[in-house]
Scaffold this motif. Structure first.
Motif, PDB file in Angstrom:
ATOM      1  N   LYS A 195      54.571 -78.732 -23.035  1.00  0.00           N
ATOM      2  CA  LYS A 195      55.857 -79.348 -22.725  1.00  0.00           C
ATOM      3  C   LYS A 195      56.951 -78.741 -23.600  1.00  0.00           C
ATOM      4  O   LYS A 195      56.683 -78.171 -24.656  1.00  0.00           O
ATOM      5  CB  LYS A 195      55.782 -80.861 -22.971  1.00  0.00           C
ATOM      6  CG  LYS A 195      54.706 -81.570 -22.177  1.00  0.00           C
ATOM      7  CD  LYS A 195      54.728 -83.063 -22.423  1.00  0.00           C
ATOM      8  CE  LYS A 195      54.357 -83.417 -23.854  1.00  0.00           C
ATOM      9  NZ  LYS A 195      54.319 -84.878 -24.086  1.00  0.00           N
TER      10      LYS A 195
ATOM     11  N   GLN B 265      56.008 -82.648 -30.194  1.00  0.00           N
ATOM     12  CA  GLN B 265      55.883 -83.194 -28.845  1.00  0.00           C
ATOM     13  C   GLN B 265      55.709 -82.109 -27.780  1.00  0.00           C
ATOM     14  O   GLN B 265      56.031 -82.329 -26.614  1.00  0.00           O
ATOM     15  CB  GLN B 265      57.077 -84.081 -28.479  1.00  0.00           C
ATOM     16  CG  GLN B 265      57.274 -85.290 -29.376  1.00  0.00           C
ATOM     17  CD  GLN B 265      58.197 -86.317 -28.761  1.00  0.00           C
ATOM     18  OE1 GLN B 265      57.836 -87.024 -27.812  1.00  0.00           O
ATOM     19  NE2 GLN B 265      59.410 -86.425 -29.298  1.00  0.00           N
TER      20      GLN B 265
ATOM     21  N   ARG C  46      60.956 -82.032 -27.524  1.00  0.00           N
ATOM     22  CA  ARG C  46      61.982 -82.986 -27.125  1.00  0.00           C
ATOM     23  C   ARG C  46      63.243 -82.902 -27.981  1.00  0.00           C
ATOM     24  O   ARG C  46      64.351 -83.118 -27.505  1.00  0.00           O
ATOM     25  CB  ARG C  46      61.401 -84.411 -27.164  1.00  0.00           C
ATOM     26  CG  ARG C  46      60.312 -84.631 -26.106  1.00  0.00           C
ATOM     27  CD  ARG C  46      60.880 -84.377 -24.712  1.00  0.00           C
ATOM     28  NE  ARG C  46      59.846 -84.449 -23.673  1.00  0.00           N
ATOM     29  CZ  ARG C  46      59.327 -83.414 -23.065  1.00  0.00           C
ATOM     30  NH1 ARG C  46      59.693 -82.185 -23.411  1.00  0.00           N
ATOM     31  NH2 ARG C  46      58.438 -83.557 -22.112  1.00  0.00           N
TER      32      ARG C  46
ATOM     33  N   ASN D 221      60.633 -86.119 -33.716  1.00  0.00           N
ATOM     34  CA  ASN D 221      59.447 -85.883 -32.890  1.00  0.00           C
ATOM     35  C   ASN D 221      58.172 -86.492 -33.452  1.00  0.00           C
ATOM     36  O   ASN D 221      57.288 -86.898 -32.703  1.00  0.00           O
ATOM     37  CB  ASN D 221      59.224 -84.373 -32.726  1.00  0.00           C
ATOM     38  CG  ASN D 221      60.284 -83.696 -31.886  1.00  0.00           C
ATOM     39  OD1 ASN D 221      60.536 -84.103 -30.754  1.00  0.00           O
ATOM     40  ND2 ASN D 221      60.907 -82.653 -32.420  1.00  0.00           N
TER      41      ASN D 221
END
Length: 263
Positions: A212, A105, A215, A28
């Motif tokens: 978010k 992220q 990831r 990340n």
């Protein structure tokens, strides 16, 4: 903070340094660093003057990936969000504003200028509120949402100050941060900053930011039972400590004032 080299750019007459605490974020950290360093003003100048990643005891290639993306890297062996942030702050150039970003992220670093604009417009501390913004499904666990709500309500109850989030995505004036004498070693770092700011009557604003899903990898807080419990205990104990400290300080001042009035 260490002394500056040549100041190569400014954002609205402010120099900006970025602090990223990271542990085992090799997949990340590179994209996060790259995205931040790619931030530009309307006339094409870089927004960021300095960026330091603190590798907080990683067992993977976090440090290597951060360096390859263009960050300066320091290592802090003492585990904890607070020690990692302090180590990175100490390594920063002498800047006007410090921007805190997580290395997983989970935030849209393209929204960083909104935090910096709040500082340029007169705020001392600008906190990115995930509660006010949009959140991807699964970005925040149910325990995280509940804990954030409870802590925010406690701050409103104890200090009468409206707070919606304790999010780590934030910007603060460097001189103000130095005066706060931060002490929290783990999950209480963000709430300590906000409450001490409220106690010292500095100007605190919230800025709407989006959240978010990380990831790669698992969240250190919301991804494990231990993380959820540790974060909750750390945040609530920090709030209690700061409230007690404030009460004791007020009583001491009152006693001193009464002594002076008696002559």
């Amino acid at each position: 903070m260490r002394q500056p080299g040549a100041r190569h750019t400014m954002y609205r007459n402010l120099t900006v340094g970025v602090v990223i605490p990271a542990r085992n974020e090799q997949d990340n950290i590179g994209p996060v660093v790259t995205a931040i360093l790619d931030l530009r003003t309307l006339d094409g100048r870089r927004v960021i003057d300095d960026l330091v990643v603190c590798d907080n005891g990683s067992t993977d290639a976090t440090a290597l990936q951060a360096r390859q993306a263009g960050a300066r890297v320091v290592v802090e062996r003492q585990a904890g969000y607070g020690p990692a942030c302090l180590a990175a702050i100490e390594a920063l150039q002498d800047v006007d504003v410090i921007l805190f970003v997580d290395g997983d992220q989970s935030v849209d670093v393209g929204q960083s200028p909104a935090l910096l604009d709040a500082i340029a417009d007169g705020a001392d501390l600008a906190v990115g509120s995930r509660t006010l913004g949009r959140s991807e499904r699964g970005a925040l666990s149910v325990p995280q949402r509940i804990g954030n709500y409870v802590a925010s309500r406690m701050i409103r109850l104890l200090w009468g100050y409206p707070v919606t989030d304790l999010g780590p995505f934030r910007a603060i004036r460097a001189d103000i941060l130095r005066n706060l004498n931060m002490r929290a070693t783990a999950y209480g770092w963000t709430v300590e900053m906000q409450v001490k700011g409220i106690q010292s009557r500095m100007r605190l604003v919230e800025v709407t930011v989006d959240t978010k899903r990380r990831r790669f990898g698992k969240s250190k807080v919301g991804g494990t039972v231990r993380g959820v419990i540790g974060a909750g205990a750390g945040i609530l104990s920090t709030i209690a400590w700061l409230w007690i400290r404030g009460v004791v300080s007020s009583l001491s001042k009152r006693v001193q004032q009464e002594r002076e009035e008696r002559g």
